[in-house]
Design a protein around this motif. Structure first.
Motif, PDB file in Angstrom:
ATOM      1  N   PRO A  14       3.736  11.402 -23.894  1.00  0.00           N
ATOM      2  CA  PRO A  14       2.885  10.322 -23.532  1.00  0.00           C
ATOM      3  C   PRO A  14       2.643  10.063 -22.155  1.00  0.00           C
ATOM      4  N   ILE A  15       0.756  10.215 -22.064  1.00  0.00           N
ATOM      5  CA  ILE A  15       1.670   9.858 -20.268  1.00  0.00           C
ATOM      6  C   ILE A  15       0.600   8.992 -20.579  1.00  0.00           C
ATOM      7  N   ARG A  16       0.577   7.820 -21.893  1.00  0.00           N
ATOM      8  CA  ARG A  16      -0.294   6.619 -22.376  1.00  0.00           C
ATOM      9  C   ARG A  16       0.913   5.691 -21.919  1.00  0.00           C
ATOM     10  N   SER A  17       2.446   5.948 -22.612  1.00  0.00           N
ATOM     11  CA  SER A  17       2.947   5.462 -22.552  1.00  0.00           C
ATOM     12  C   SER A  17       3.887   4.867 -20.953  1.00  0.00           C
ATOM     13  N   LEU A  18       3.489   6.344 -19.887  1.00  0.00           N
ATOM     14  CA  LEU A  18       4.058   5.737 -18.760  1.00  0.00           C
ATOM     15  C   LEU A  18       3.163   4.745 -18.319  1.00  0.00           C
ATOM     16  N   LEU A  19       2.207   4.043 -18.168  1.00  0.00           N
ATOM     17  CA  LEU A  19       0.930   3.153 -17.660  1.00  0.00           C
ATOM     18  C   LEU A  19       2.353   2.133 -17.488  1.00  0.00           C
ATOM     19  N   PRO A  20       2.161   1.367 -18.411  1.00  0.00           N
ATOM     20  CA  PRO A  20       3.090   0.338 -17.935  1.00  0.00           C
ATOM     21  C   PRO A  20       3.871   0.318 -17.218  1.00  0.00           C
ATOM     22  N   PHE A  21       5.061   1.877 -17.229  1.00  0.00           N
ATOM     23  CA  PHE A  21       5.985   1.659 -15.993  1.00  0.00           C
ATOM     24  C   PHE A  21       5.252   1.808 -14.678  1.00  0.00           C
ATOM     25  N   VAL A  22       4.062   2.606 -14.413  1.00  0.00           N
ATOM     26  CA  VAL A  22       3.262   3.079 -13.527  1.00  0.00           C
ATOM     27  C   VAL A  22       3.129   1.782 -12.280  1.00  0.00           C
ATOM     28  N   LEU A  23       1.974   0.653 -13.552  1.00  0.00           N
ATOM     29  CA  LEU A  23       1.795  -0.579 -12.851  1.00  0.00           C
ATOM     30  C   LEU A  23       2.751  -1.037 -12.773  1.00  0.00           C
ATOM     31  N   ALA A  24       4.018  -1.651 -13.084  1.00  0.00           N
ATOM     32  CA  ALA A  24       5.312  -2.474 -12.760  1.00  0.00           C
ATOM     33  C   ALA A  24       5.343  -1.498 -11.804  1.00  0.00           C
ATOM     34  N   ALA A  25       5.765  -0.035 -11.315  1.00  0.00           N
ATOM     35  CA  ALA A  25       6.161   0.309 -10.228  1.00  0.00           C
ATOM     36  C   ALA A  25       5.461  -0.357  -8.999  1.00  0.00           C
ATOM     37  N   ALA A  26       3.826  -0.700  -9.224  1.00  0.00           N
ATOM     38  CA  ALA A  26       2.681  -1.051  -8.187  1.00  0.00           C
ATOM     39  C   ALA A  26       2.792  -2.031  -7.944  1.00  0.00           C
ATOM     40  N   LEU A  27       3.440  -3.068  -8.887  1.00  0.00           N
ATOM     41  CA  LEU A  27       3.563  -4.925  -8.467  1.00  0.00           C
ATOM     42  C   LEU A  27       4.593  -5.206  -8.046  1.00  0.00           C
ATOM     43  N   CYS A  28       5.953  -3.544  -8.555  1.00  0.00           N
ATOM     44  CA  CYS A  28       7.202  -4.748  -7.464  1.00  0.00           C
ATOM     45  C   CYS A  28       6.983  -3.458  -6.130  1.00  0.00           C
ATOM     46  N   THR A  29       6.189  -3.745  -5.309  1.00  0.00           N
ATOM     47  CA  THR A  29       6.188  -2.855  -3.942  1.00  0.00           C
ATOM     48  C   THR A  29       7.514  -3.328  -3.339  1.00  0.00           C
ATOM     49  N   PRO A  30       8.261  -2.987  -2.898  1.00  0.00           N
ATOM     50  CA  PRO A  30       9.236  -2.796  -2.151  1.00  0.00           C
ATOM     51  C   PRO A  30       8.644  -3.623  -0.813  1.00  0.00           C
ATOM     52  N   ALA A  31       9.894  -4.063   0.402  1.00  0.00           N
ATOM     53  CA  ALA A  31       8.765  -5.323   1.308  1.00  0.00           C
ATOM     54  C   ALA A  31       9.017  -4.151   2.587  1.00  0.00           C
ATOM     55  N   TRP A  32       9.880  -3.147   1.797  1.00  0.00           N
ATOM     56  CA  TRP A  32       9.516  -2.146   3.096  1.00  0.00           C
ATOM     57  C   TRP A  32       8.257  -1.468   3.276  1.00  0.00           C
ATOM     58  N   ALA A  33       7.586  -1.591   1.945  1.00  0.00           N
ATOM     59  CA  ALA A  33       6.472  -0.535   2.227  1.00  0.00           C
ATOM     60  C   ALA A  33       5.188  -2.021   2.762  1.00  0.00           C
ATOM     61  N   ALA A  34       5.395  -2.748   3.128  1.00  0.00           N
ATOM     62  CA  ALA A  34       4.632  -3.884   2.466  1.00  0.00           C
ATOM     63  C   ALA A  34       3.879  -4.022   3.699  1.00  0.00           C
ATOM     64  N   LYS A  35       1.988  -3.771   4.216  1.00  0.00           N
ATOM     65  CA  LYS A  35       1.482  -3.665   4.870  1.00  0.00           C
ATOM     66  C   LYS A  35       2.093  -5.019   6.997  1.00  0.00           C
ATOM     67  N   LYS A  36       2.948  -4.104   7.673  1.00  0.00           N
ATOM     68  CA  LYS A  36       2.685  -5.607   9.003  1.00  0.00           C
ATOM     69  C   LYS A  36       1.612  -5.983   9.968  1.00  0.00           C
ATOM     70  N   VAL A  37       1.732  -6.968   9.796  1.00  0.00           N
ATOM     71  CA  VAL A  37       0.783  -7.654  10.538  1.00  0.00           C
ATOM     72  C   VAL A  37       1.158  -8.316  11.829  1.00  0.00           C
ATOM     73  N   ASP A  38      -0.084  -8.048  13.329  1.00  0.00           N
ATOM     74  CA  ASP A  38       1.285  -8.374  14.129  1.00  0.00           C
ATOM     75  C   ASP A  38       0.512 -10.338  14.186  1.00  0.00           C
ATOM     76  N   LEU A  39       1.260 -11.459  14.666  1.00  0.00           N
ATOM     77  CA  LEU A  39       1.133 -12.510  14.691  1.00  0.00           C
ATOM     78  C   LEU A  39       1.605 -12.966  15.907  1.00  0.00           C
ATOM     79  N   ASP A  40       0.462 -13.042  16.925  1.00  0.00           N
ATOM     80  CA  ASP A  40       2.003 -13.141  18.279  1.00  0.00           C
ATOM     81  C   ASP A  40       0.932 -15.551  18.793  1.00  0.00           C
ATOM     82  N   TYR A  41       2.385 -15.176  19.120  1.00  0.00           N
ATOM     83  CA  TYR A  41       2.111 -16.810  20.137  1.00  0.00           C
ATOM     84  C   TYR A  41       2.495 -16.891  21.692  1.00  0.00           C
ATOM     85  N   ARG A  42       0.782 -16.892  22.054  1.00  0.00           N
ATOM     86  CA  ARG A  42       1.258 -17.256  23.397  1.00  0.00           C
ATOM     87  C   ARG A  42       1.212 -18.252  24.140  1.00  0.00           C
TER      88      ARG A  42
END
Length: 421
Positions: A14-42
């Motif tokens: 059932p779709i309902r039983s898959l929800l915990p796995f979907v949520l867990a996957a969303a919470l365990c987003t790999p580092a390569w999928a993180a949003k990259k934001v620039d921090l420049d030191y001048r």
């Protein structure tokens, strides 16, 4: 929907039983999928005022909730200001301050004093009208970073040099003219730590193993760049055999008086006074000593500085010996000198090891190496202890004894000494 199925058929849950796995996957987003934001030191170097103007430019203020800086008690930092909707607040004692970036592109700007005099009248950081020699740790002080989830900061360092200054060197990979990429996987907050040298410079370069090595000093300071590079080339294979690390870059900087007359290590870099001999009359090498600090990265705690300094000095002798730069007769003479220097030492436990304490620690480590080799039937040595210590964040005497005795397979006679209590 019935999840039961005959043997060999595909079971559909059932779709309902898959929800915990979907949520867990969303919470365990790999580092390569993180949003990259620039921090420049001048950094703009200002020799006329012995200061540097530093700007932290954050591409998106939403990426960082706050940065709380440790400003120390020397009063080196001043003139803090922000743009946009950002806010800066500082404690009354001036030892810490907090930056709350605005929502859009946000900048924190301040000034920092460059020259750092010691009580002896020497300097461990200095700026003249022709060059500057300092540590990036002081340009951008340590800070506690509270950043938004799912964000990775991409940090870069850019210098604006005074008129007539030709170049700048750091221990970080160069990505453009006077521009460097700062990336330290061990830290959440990437800042430009390590030695920095800018101005009218002379440099020598070589590739040792997988590492780009640069030896640089201001013109006219008497730094023997080729001598340094030659000794590094000579011992490099032995260093890597003990400390299996391949830093992308190593910067060795130096200058003459009134700089501090010694050696000081930093991330990916080290400083040596221009007049310091590469190998001293007592058979040790300050250059190799500081190189061991850079490669091992071992830090101590609980009055155990004897470990950090003792290992660095032990290998300053041992690596030179293994590379063929020291005869057995000379080695025994070095041991005799260490014994005379440290004869009054009754304890190694201290927050900051003195010369005699370090000398006595070297003798203990030499004895321990023999014990480990003998009792393990040459399967292990002190090298294995050092590699074990490299995996720890900070090392205590208890940790050191535990790792050593694990290799020995029982209590150590050498380490059962009042020196370590």
């Amino acid at each position: 929907m019935d999840s039961r199925s005959p043997q060999g058929a595909v079971s559909v849950k059932p779709i309902r039983s898959l929800l915990p796995f979907v949520l867990a996957a969303a919470l365990c987003t790999p580092a390569w999928a993180a949003k990259k934001v620039d921090l420049d030191y001048r950094v703009r170097l200002l020799p006329e005022s012995d200061q540097a103007e530093v700007s932290l430019i954050l591409e998106s203020g939403k990426a960082v909730n706050s940065l709380r800086f440790n400003l120390g008690d020397k009063g080196y930092y001043s003139d803090f200001e922000t743009d946009g909707q950002g806010q800066w607040s500082q404690e009354e004692d001036g030892r810490s301050g907090t930056w709350l970036p605005g929502e859009g592109k946000s900048t924190l700007r301040y000034r920092v004093k460059v020259s750092h005099p010691r009580d002896s009248g020497r300097f461990d950081a200095r700026m003249t009208d022709k060059w500057a020699l300092l540590r990036g740790d002081d340009l951008v002080p340590s800070a506690r970073l509270d950043q938004a989830q799912g964000v990775e900061l991409v940090s870069r360092l850019q210098f604006e040099l005074p008129k007539g200054w030709k170049s700048v060197e750091t221990g970080w990979p160069r990505i453009g003219k006077n521009r460097f990429r700062i990336d330290n996987p061990a830290r959440l907050f990437d800042r430009p730590t390590g030695w920095i040298l800018a101005g009218e410079l002379g440099s020598r370069r070589a590739r040792l193993g997988e590492t780009e090595v640069t030896v640089a000093a201001p013109v006219g300071e008497g730094m023997r760049r080729m001598d340094v590079l030659t000794l590094l080339t000579f011992v490099w294979p032995e260093v890597q055999a003990v400390f299996p690390r391949d830093p992308a870059k190593l910067l060795v900087v130096g200058a003459g008086d009134p700089m501090w007359r010694g050696g000081l290590s930093g991330p990916n870099s080290l400083f040596m006074h221009a007049d310091r001999p590469l190998v001293s009359e007592n058979g040790t090498s300050s250059l190799i000593h500081e190189l061991v600090h850079v490669f091992s990265g071992i830090r101590d705690t609980d009055r155990s500085d004897w470990i950090t300094e003792g290992l660095a000095e032990y290998y300053a002798i041992e690596l030179l010996r293994r590379a063929g730069g020291m005869s057995e007769g000379r080695y025994q003479q070095v041991r005799k000198s260490l014994g005379k220097w440290s004869r009054k030492v009754t304890s190694l436990r201290t927050e900051q090891a003195s010369g005699p304490v370090t000398a006595r620690a070297v003798l203990l480590l030499q004895e321990l190496d023999r014990e480990i080799r003998q009792r393990s039937e040459k399967r292990y040595s002190l090298d294995d202890v050092a590699r074990g210590l490299m995996r720890l964040d900070k090392v205590s005497t208890k940790d050191f004894v535990g790792i050593s005795e694990n290799l020995i397979g029982g209590p150590s006679k050498v380490l059962n000494t009042p020196l370590l209590r």
